[in-house]
Design an enzyme around this catalytic site. Structure first.
Site, PDB file in Angstrom:
ATOM      1  CB  THR A  83      91.105  43.134  33.207  1.00 31.64           C
ATOM      2  OG1 THR A  83      90.417  43.902  32.210  1.00 31.64           O
ATOM      3  CG2 THR A  83      90.350  42.015  33.324  1.00 31.64           C
ATOM      4  CB  CYS A  84      95.512  42.009  35.635  1.00 30.67           C
ATOM      5  SG  CYS A  84      95.731  41.292  33.939  1.00 30.67           S
ATOM      6  CB  SER A  85      95.332  46.061  38.687  1.00 26.55           C
ATOM      7  OG  SER A  85      96.654  45.895  38.462  1.00 26.55           O
ATOM      8  CB  SER A 116      96.825  45.276  32.552  1.00 31.87           C
ATOM      9  OG  SER A 116      96.330  44.180  33.163  1.00 31.87           O
TER      10      SER A 116
END
Length: 160
Positions: free
Chosen positions: A48-50, A46
């Site tokens: 924000t996660c990546s 995703s």
């Protein structure tokens, strides 16, 4: 939700590395001794996660370890194949990738969230925690999934 001073729940999970090697573990065993930094993310790959969350921990892994941390662990409600592909894509080093495919850990920790309205099903909230010898010593959970101010590697460094 789990509180500071409580033991980390003991459930089955899978670790995976960037080469796709997997290993079955139990959370009680993984976090049972030593000092760990744990961060939970809603979804591998995703934005924000990546783009922010995982890369911050990878970039600061040596700084975190230098503060007496034995392991840095990223957990997501994804299968081990997705976590392995994400680790490879992100060139992960210094961070243990932990697959919680059935959300057993997220539910046991009380950090689960219902992302059904976004097509995600049950996921983990975004958070960061410090665990010492199996006991939670600090945790902070973001208010909403895209937020990533309370659970960054930089914040964790101030808590160690």
């Amino acid at each position: 939700m789990i509180a500071v001073g409580e033991k980390i729940p003991d459930v089955p999970l899978t670790t995976v590395d960037a080469e796709g090697n997997t290993e079955s573990v139990r959370s009680g065993e993984l976090f049972g001794s030593g000092r760990s930094v744990l961060f939970g993310v809603p979804a591998a790959f995703s934005p924000t996660c990546s783009d922010a969350h995982l890369p911050g921990f990878v970039a600061r892994a040596s700084e975190i370890s230098a503060k007496g941390v034995d392991r840095i662990v990223c957990v997501s409600v994804n299968d081990p194949f997705v976590m392995g592909a994400w680790a490879k894509d992100q060139q992960v080093h210094g961070v243990v990738m932990l697959a919680d495919g059935s959300a057993l850990f997220a539910k046991a920790m009380g950090t689960d969230m219902d992302g059904t309205d976004f097509g995600l099903g049950i996921r983990s909230q975004r958070y960061a925690a410090v665990i010492e010898d199996g006991t939670l010593t600090w945790i902070d959970v973001e208010d909403a999934p895209p937020d990533h101010e309370k659970s960054t590697a930089e914040v964790v460094l101030t808590k160690l």
